[in-house]
Design a protein around this motif. Structure first.
Motif, PDB file in Angstrom:
ATOM      1  N   ALA A  50       0.822  -1.210   0.000  1.00 47.71           N
ATOM      2  CA  ALA A  50       0.000   0.000   0.000  1.00 47.71           C
ATOM      3  C   ALA A  50       0.857   1.262   0.000  1.00 47.71           C
ATOM      4  CB  ALA A  50      -0.918   0.001   1.222  1.00 47.71           C
ATOM      5  N   ILE A  51       2.182   1.099   0.108  1.00 47.52           N
ATOM      6  CA  ILE A  51       3.058   2.270   0.196  1.00 47.52           C
ATOM      7  C   ILE A  51       3.782   2.546  -1.113  1.00 47.52           C
ATOM      8  CG2 ILE A  51       3.395   1.978   2.667  1.00 47.52           C
ATOM      9  CD1 ILE A  51       6.118   0.760   2.090  1.00 47.52           C
ATOM     10  N   GLY A  52       3.464   1.782  -2.164  1.00 48.21           N
ATOM     11  CA  GLY A  52       4.072   2.035  -3.460  1.00 48.21           C
ATOM     12  C   GLY A  52       5.431   1.368  -3.601  1.00 48.21           C
ATOM     13  N   PRO A  53       6.047   1.510  -4.785  1.00 45.81           N
ATOM     14  CA  PRO A  53       7.286   0.776  -5.086  1.00 45.81           C
ATOM     15  C   PRO A  53       8.552   1.365  -4.477  1.00 45.81           C
ATOM     16  CG  PRO A  53       6.647   2.128  -6.959  1.00 45.81           C
ATOM     17  CD  PRO A  53       5.541   2.263  -5.947  1.00 45.81           C
ATOM     18  N   LYS A  54       8.485   2.564  -3.929  1.00 39.45           N
ATOM     19  CA  LYS A  54       9.700   3.245  -3.476  1.00 39.45           C
ATOM     20  C   LYS A  54      10.473   2.439  -2.445  1.00 39.45           C
ATOM     21  CE  LYS A  54      11.318   7.669  -1.602  1.00 39.45           C
ATOM     22  NZ  LYS A  54      10.923   9.009  -1.105  1.00 39.45           N
ATOM     23  N   PHE A  55       9.774   1.758  -1.555  1.00 39.39           N
ATOM     24  CA  PHE A  55      10.432   0.998  -0.492  1.00 39.39           C
ATOM     25  C   PHE A  55      10.978  -0.327  -1.013  1.00 39.39           C
ATOM     26  CE2 PHE A  55      10.381  -2.148   2.931  1.00 39.39           C
ATOM     27  CZ  PHE A  55      11.069  -1.490   3.947  1.00 39.39           C
ATOM     28  N   TYR A  56      10.200  -1.029  -1.857  1.00 37.38           N
ATOM     29  CA  TYR A  56      10.531  -2.408  -2.202  1.00 37.38           C
ATOM     30  C   TYR A  56      11.378  -2.566  -3.465  1.00 37.38           C
ATOM     31  CZ  TYR A  56       7.271  -3.819   1.423  1.00 37.38           C
ATOM     32  OH  TYR A  56       6.652  -4.003   2.631  1.00 37.38           O
ATOM     33  N   GLY A  66      14.812  -5.277  -4.716  1.00 29.77           N
ATOM     34  CA  GLY A  66      14.799  -6.337  -5.718  1.00 29.77           C
ATOM     35  C   GLY A  66      13.452  -6.702  -6.294  1.00 29.77           C
ATOM     36  N   TRP A  67      12.363  -6.187  -5.732  1.00 31.96           N
ATOM     37  CA  TRP A  67      11.047  -6.511  -6.284  1.00 31.96           C
ATOM     38  C   TRP A  67      10.760  -5.666  -7.521  1.00 31.96           C
ATOM     39  CZ3 TRP A  67      11.466  -7.126  -0.951  1.00 31.96           C
ATOM     40  CH2 TRP A  67      11.011  -8.349  -0.445  1.00 31.96           C
ATOM     41  N   ARG A  68      10.023  -6.228  -8.449  1.00 31.49           N
ATOM     42  CA  ARG A  68       9.570  -5.497  -9.627  1.00 31.49           C
ATOM     43  C   ARG A  68       8.079  -5.213  -9.503  1.00 31.49           C
ATOM     44  NH1 ARG A  68      10.534  -8.359 -14.979  1.00 31.49           N
ATOM     45  NH2 ARG A  68       9.851 -10.171 -13.789  1.00 31.49           N
ATOM     46  N   THR A  69       7.691  -4.022  -9.902  1.00 29.49           N
ATOM     47  CA  THR A  69       6.285  -3.647  -9.839  1.00 29.49           C
ATOM     48  C   THR A  69       5.530  -4.247 -11.018  1.00 29.49           C
ATOM     49  OG1 THR A  69       6.881  -1.550  -8.783  1.00 29.49           O
ATOM     50  CG2 THR A  69       4.675  -1.716  -9.727  1.00 29.49           C
ATOM     51  N   LEU A  70       4.433  -4.918 -10.732  1.00 31.76           N
ATOM     52  CA  LEU A  70       3.579  -5.496 -11.763  1.00 31.76           C
ATOM     53  C   LEU A  70       2.173  -4.925 -11.619  1.00 31.76           C
ATOM     54  CD1 LEU A  70       4.674  -9.247 -11.505  1.00 31.76           C
ATOM     55  CD2 LEU A  70       5.394  -7.576 -13.220  1.00 31.76           C
ATOM     56  N   PRO A  71       1.458  -4.799 -12.734  1.00 35.44           N
ATOM     57  CA  PRO A  71       0.094  -4.249 -12.639  1.00 35.44           C
ATOM     58  C   PRO A  71      -0.831  -5.193 -11.892  1.00 35.44           C
ATOM     59  CG  PRO A  71       0.529  -5.077 -14.858  1.00 35.44           C
ATOM     60  CD  PRO A  71       1.837  -5.112 -14.122  1.00 35.44           C
ATOM     61  N   SER A  72      -1.714  -4.619 -11.131  1.00 34.27           N
ATOM     62  CA  SER A  72      -2.710  -5.387 -10.395  1.00 34.27           C
ATOM     63  C   SER A  72      -4.070  -4.732 -10.623  1.00 34.27           C
ATOM     64  CB  SER A  72      -2.373  -5.405  -8.899  1.00 34.27           C
ATOM     65  OG  SER A  72      -3.353  -6.104  -8.170  1.00 34.27           O
ATOM     66  N   PHE A  73      -5.033  -5.531 -11.032  1.00 33.84           N
ATOM     67  CA  PHE A  73      -6.349  -4.993 -11.362  1.00 33.84           C
ATOM     68  C   PHE A  73      -7.381  -5.485 -10.348  1.00 33.84           C
ATOM     69  CE2 PHE A  73      -3.905  -5.464 -15.267  1.00 33.84           C
ATOM     70  CZ  PHE A  73      -3.951  -4.176 -15.771  1.00 33.84           C
TER      71      PHE A  73
END
Length: 303
Positions: free
Chosen positions: A136-142, A146-153
């Motif tokens: 819920a805090i967005g990609p800045k932390f993770y 090493g995590w990649r952001t993927l779309p979630s619907f």
């Protein structure tokens, strides 16, 4: 306020009941002022001073929960399509007490945890191949970890319309369909059949499209845990004597089914797994889900 050098910290699995309770009470106080127990089977990892590794009263600087999920990875190697078992870590409830934030403890915890997974050797378990989380805090932390952001619907279906139960448009083929309740008694049967179908689908996609496909397997224990948590909240937090007696529905004589999880505090019914082949099956299963949500006075269904 004391700040500890990161080099002096270690991550261990919380094994003391006092440690587990401390983590959950900190989180419960922040989120809902309720103690939700030991976590319904999650592994709880804590960041502490290395010198306090064997101290059950060690100061917990940060914590995270993980839950192993079985998965399938389908790949095409030369002319052969291969399906192999993989181990996927579901990461959730990453948490640093409010008064200890701003020192990098959370990020350090995650780095040490993945180092542990990379080095683990367990003859009875697969090595951790992948991990995933919802944030819920967005990609800045993770992302730097090493995590990649993927779309979630997400699709939300309202269950009430000006006080009336939401109605789907009638489909001409739905009149011949008969639905059966899914309860805990037949849950494993439904899940096992779904896994076999999923394996076949993954192999077919990998063979035809020459790509790698990863899928988390439906897991009966996860669904039971959703039910246990919902029952706890309903009875202990909301003080209701009403019992949740069904966890989904299936179309008789077909492979189509839907599994759901009650989320009374979030005021929604969440779809956990859905399989269908025709529009009429989808329509009837979603209609049944909306009716279940309405019976529990939950204003939305989340797909």
């Amino acid at each position: 306020m004391t700040s500890y050098p990161l080099k002096d910290l270690s991550v261990i699995r919380a094994i003391s009941s006092d440690q587990i309770r401390q983590v959950w009470l900190e989180m419960a106080d922040l989120r809902s002022h309720q103690d939700f127990g030991s976590g319904f089977g999650y592994q709880i990892w804590i960041l502490i001073l290395t010198a306090q590794a064997h101290d059950p009263n060690a100061t917990i600087l940060s914590a995270a929960h993980t839950f192993d999920r079985p998965g399938y990875l389908a790949t095409k190697d030369s002319q052969e399509t291969v399906l192999r078992d993989v181990r996927v870590a579901n990461v959730l409830l990453v948490f640093t007490p409010v008064h200890l934030r701003g020192h990098g403890y959370g990020k350090h915890l995650m780095r040490l945890l993945w180092e542990h997974f990379d080095q683990e050797e367990d003859s009875e378990k697969l090595k951790t191949d992948f991990s995933f989380l919802y944030s819920a805090i967005g990609p800045k932390f993770y992302e730097p970890l090493g995590w990649r952001t993927l779309p979630s619907f997400k699709l939300c279906i309202p269950t009430m319309n000006d006080g009336d139960v939401f109605e789907f448009p009638r489909h001409s083929e739905t009149s011949g369909l008969t639905l059966e309740d899914i309860t805990l008694d037949i849950l494993q049967e439904v899940v096992d059949k779904d896994i076999l179908q999923l394996a076949s689908e993954l192999l077919s996609m990998a063979a035809n499209q020459n790509k790698r496909y990863l899928a988390l397997l439906p897991n009966a224990s996860c669904i039971r845990r959703h039910l246990a948590e919902a029952q706890f909240v309903t009875q202990r937090v909301l003080h209701s004597s009403k019992a949740i007696d069904r966890i989904g529905a299936r179309v008789r004589g077909s492979d189509a089914f839907i599994l759901w999880g009650h989320r009374p505090q979030a005021q929604q019914l969440m779809v956990l797994r859905l399989r269908y082949t025709t529009l009429s099956q989808l329509q009837e299963l979603l209609k049944e889900t909306v009716q279940e949500a309405s019976a529990w006075r939950l204003p939305a269904v989340e797909v």
